[in-house]
Design an enzyme around this catalytic site. Structure first.
Site, PDB file in Angstrom:
ATOM      1  CG  PHE A   1     -29.342  -9.964  -0.352  1.00 22.28           C
ATOM      2  CD1 PHE A   1     -28.539  -9.914  -1.482  1.00 22.28           C
ATOM      3  CD2 PHE A   1     -28.859 -10.615   0.779  1.00 22.28           C
ATOM      4  CE1 PHE A   1     -27.276 -10.501  -1.486  1.00 22.28           C
ATOM      5  CE2 PHE A   1     -27.600 -11.193   0.786  1.00 22.28           C
ATOM      6  CZ  PHE A   1     -26.810 -11.138  -0.348  1.00 22.28           C
TER       7      PHE A   1
ATOM      8  CG  ASN B   1     -31.603  -0.773   7.783  1.00 21.84           C
ATOM      9  OD1 ASN B   1     -30.519  -1.339   7.832  1.00 21.84           O
ATOM     10  ND2 ASN B   1     -32.040  -0.157   6.691  1.00 21.84           N
TER      11      ASN B   1
ATOM     12  CG  ASP C   1     -38.900  -0.640   2.381  1.00 20.41           C
ATOM     13  OD1 ASP C   1     -38.137  -0.759   1.408  1.00 20.41           O
ATOM     14  OD2 ASP C   1     -39.234  -1.600   3.110  1.00 20.41           O
TER      15      ASP C   1
ATOM     16  CE  LYS D   1     -39.345  -8.912  -0.337  1.00 16.77           C
ATOM     17  NZ  LYS D   1     -38.666  -8.823   0.945  1.00 16.77           N
TER      18      LYS D   1
ATOM     19  CE  LYS E   1     -32.005  19.253  18.261  1.00 18.28           C
ATOM     20  NZ  LYS E   1     -31.427  19.682  19.505  1.00 18.28           N
TER      21      LYS E   1
ATOM     22  CE  LYS F   1     -38.266  -5.769  -4.539  1.00 15.09           C
ATOM     23  NZ  LYS F   1     -37.615  -4.933  -3.532  1.00 15.09           N
TER      24      LYS F   1
HETATM   25  N1  CTP Z   1     -34.448  -2.772  -2.363  1.00 20.62           N
HETATM   26  C1  CTP Z   1     -34.128  -1.718  -3.188  1.00 20.62           C
HETATM   27  N2  CTP Z   1     -34.718  -0.510  -3.010  1.00 20.62           N
HETATM   28  C2  CTP Z   1     -35.619  -0.322  -2.034  1.00 20.62           C
HETATM   29  C3  CTP Z   1     -35.960  -1.392  -1.178  1.00 20.62           C
HETATM   30  C4  CTP Z   1     -35.358  -2.610  -1.370  1.00 20.62           C
HETATM   31  O1  CTP Z   1     -33.294  -1.882  -4.074  1.00 20.62           O
HETATM   32  N3  CTP Z   1     -36.176   0.872  -1.879  1.00 20.62           N
HETATM   33  C5  CTP Z   1     -33.820  -4.068  -2.624  1.00 20.62           C
HETATM   34  C6  CTP Z   1     -32.899  -4.563  -1.505  1.00 20.62           C
HETATM   35  O2  CTP Z   1     -31.568  -4.112  -1.702  1.00 20.62           O
HETATM   36  C7  CTP Z   1     -33.001  -6.070  -1.651  1.00 20.62           C
HETATM   37  C8  CTP Z   1     -34.414  -6.269  -2.185  1.00 20.62           C
HETATM   38  O3  CTP Z   1     -34.832  -5.015  -2.735  1.00 20.62           O
HETATM   39  O4  CTP Z   1     -32.107  -6.548  -2.632  1.00 20.62           O
HETATM   40  C9  CTP Z   1     -35.407  -6.715  -1.170  1.00 20.62           C
HETATM   41  O5  CTP Z   1     -35.383  -5.878  -0.059  1.00 20.62           O
HETATM   42  P1  CTP Z   1     -36.329  -6.189   1.182  1.00 20.62           P
HETATM   43  O6  CTP Z   1     -36.124  -5.131   2.205  1.00 20.62           O
HETATM   44  O7  CTP Z   1     -36.197  -7.625   1.571  1.00 20.62           O
HETATM   45  O8  CTP Z   1     -37.767  -6.098   0.531  1.00 20.62           O
HETATM   46  P2  CTP Z   1     -38.716  -4.945   0.119  1.00 20.62           P
HETATM   47  O9  CTP Z   1     -38.762  -4.894  -1.365  1.00 20.62           O
HETATM   48  O10 CTP Z   1     -38.359  -3.685   0.816  1.00 20.62           O
HETATM   49  O11 CTP Z   1     -40.117  -5.528   0.598  1.00 20.62           O
HETATM   50  P3  CTP Z   1     -40.674  -5.763   2.092  1.00 20.62           P
HETATM   51  O12 CTP Z   1     -40.110  -4.657   2.936  1.00 20.62           O
HETATM   52  O13 CTP Z   1     -42.132  -5.680   1.890  1.00 20.62           O
HETATM   53  O14 CTP Z   1     -40.240  -7.130   2.492  1.00 20.62           O
END
Ligand code: CTP
Length: 404
Positions: free
Chosen positions: A323, A210, A279, A337, A289, A341
């Site tokens: 975050f 990303n 995610d 969140k 490959k 969490k």
């Molecule tokens: N995070 C994490 N592990 C993951 C995904 C996210 O620790 N596999 C943590 C990120 O570092 C951040 C928080 O969760 O502190 C929120 O991440 P964000 O991408 O905003 O949210 P998601 O939980 O992935 O939810 P969504 O994509 O549905 O918004």
């Protein structure tokens, strides 16, 4: 921060100009002192133009008796008006003079008259650096409490390859900023920070990732280190250099980041998860490959472990800050969140807005606190936002302890 920048006579003297600039960018006023040998490598005018100040040159040189008398008083005055002395490049000759307490020119006289913190950035030929005489001087100076920055290794001007290169001027400036920072309110804390994106392999040559630059997480690491914390920075692949005074743990994938975070969680007192973790990942990427065909291609993805949620389950009384990168419903999503969490604070930001968030040097965030408050911070540099996050985190911890 008032910095005296002593420049010794080595080929790396030209890099001291960049250092002067990096110090100014960190809000320092910089008084440059050149040795006579340094003047052979770089002109005072370069520094005068960069620092808007008259540069101090050799104590005796070709001066009249009056001028010598005036500057011998000047070194005491400048020493009193300085917070940190940084010497870059610190040549073998200067190190020997400092170690012995010789005072034959302005810089060495200043060194003796100065009572504040001193940072030495040695740079010289590898053999000179490794010589027992230089190493004995380094030992003496480090026992005296000075910060000695280890020279980098690499090709040197003399043609040899080895240790002896002046460290990156930005790193030297950061060492000075850290030492001079007036607030040490995170002293005794171990802050674990995650930063940057993760990369999830699709095959041996491709990955899913990303747009996270890691700048916010690195700004948090710098702020915490300056404020006296031990900092463990778990970083995904980014184009940023390791901040000074921070323990950098480099990872690539979400699974590696999870392992790094969970193994360092027990020793941490504050955990901040600013990384943009993927995610989804390919749990069994092919060994070879993937070849192109004319057919449409689908990719099977599995969810990655949610590291923040996992940390939330075993956080104990550690302060856990997550975050939330959102494109809508900022506060509601931040709160959701935080609950799911088990965080104490969520730093929520709208990533869809131009000029803030991903890749930018600025950010505008809303802090969602476990105590029920939401605090919308004004748009600021990521460095300022980082400091404000720590300010509010420390207040929050007091409030949470008072509730217990
Ligand atoms: N995070 C994490 N592990 C993951 C995904 C996210 O620790 N596999 C943590 C990120 O570092 C951040 C928080 O969760 O502190 C929120 O991440 P964000 O991408 O905003 O949210 P998601 O939980 O992935 O939810 P969504 O994509 O549905 O918004």
């Amino acid at each position: 921060m008032r910095v005296a920048l002593g420049v010794g006579g080595g080929i790396a003297a030209y890099k001291a100009a960049e250092l002067a600039r990096a110090l100014m960018e960190r809000g320092a006023s910089v008084q440059v002192i050149l040795t006579a040998a340094a003047e052979e490598f770089i002109r005072p005018l370069t520094f005068a133009a960069l620092t808007n100040r008259k540069v101090i040159t050799d104590l005796f040189g070709n001066r009249s008796a009056d001028e010598v008398l005036a500057s011998s008083v000047e070194h005491i005055r400048v020493a009193q008006e300085t917070d940190v002395l940084v010497v870059a490049p610190a040549t073998a000759d200067l190190l020997a003079k400092f170690a012995q307490g010789l005072a034959g020119d302005f810089l060495t006289t200043f060194y003796l008259a100065f009572k504040g913190r001193t940072v030495l950035a040695p740079a010289m030929n590898t053999n000179m650096w490794e010589h027992p005489a230089t190493q004995a001087n380094i030992d003496t100076l480090s026992k005296r409490g000075h910060t000695i920055l280890t020279p980098d290794s690499g090709p040197l001007a003399c043609g040899t390859v080895g240790p002896g290169r002046l460290p990156d001027p930005v790193l030297i400036a950061e060492a000075v900023a850290l030492i001079a920072h007036p607030r040490k309110d995170l002293d005794g804390e171990t802050v674990l920070i995650t930063a940057g994106p993760t990369q999830e392999a699709m095959d041996p040559v491709r990955f899913i990732s990303n747009r996270s630059s890691g700048k916010m997480g690195y700004a948090l690491a710098v702020a915490a280190a300056r404020r006296g914390a031990r900092v463990l920075l778990v970083s995904g692949p980014v184009n940023l250099s390791a901040p000074y005074g921070v323990e950098l743990i480099q990872v690539r994938s979400a699974l590696q980041m999870r392992d790094a975070v969970m193994s360092h969680l027990p020793e941490s007192t504050i955990i901040i998860k600013s990384a943009a973790v993927a995610d989804y990942y390919v749990s069994q990427p092919p060994q070879q490959k993937i070849k192109k065909t004319a057919a449409r291609m689908g990719l099977e993805l599995d969810p990655t472990p949610d590291i923040l949620a996992e940390a939330g389950r075993s956080k104990g009384d550690r302060l856990l800050i997550g975050f939330a990168a959102e494109t809508q419903n900022l506060v509601a999503e931040g709160r959701r969140k935080m609950e799911t969490k088990n965080c104490d604070m969520v730093v929520a930001n709208l990533v869809s807005q131009e000029g803030i968030g991903f890749e930018s040097d600025h950010n505008q965030v809303t802090l969602v606190m476990r105590t029920g408050e939401t605090i919308a911070l004004p748009k600021a540099s990521k460095a300022d936002v980082a400091d404000q996050i720590f300010d509010h985190a420390m207040t929050l911890r007091l409030a949470l302890h008072a509730e217990q």
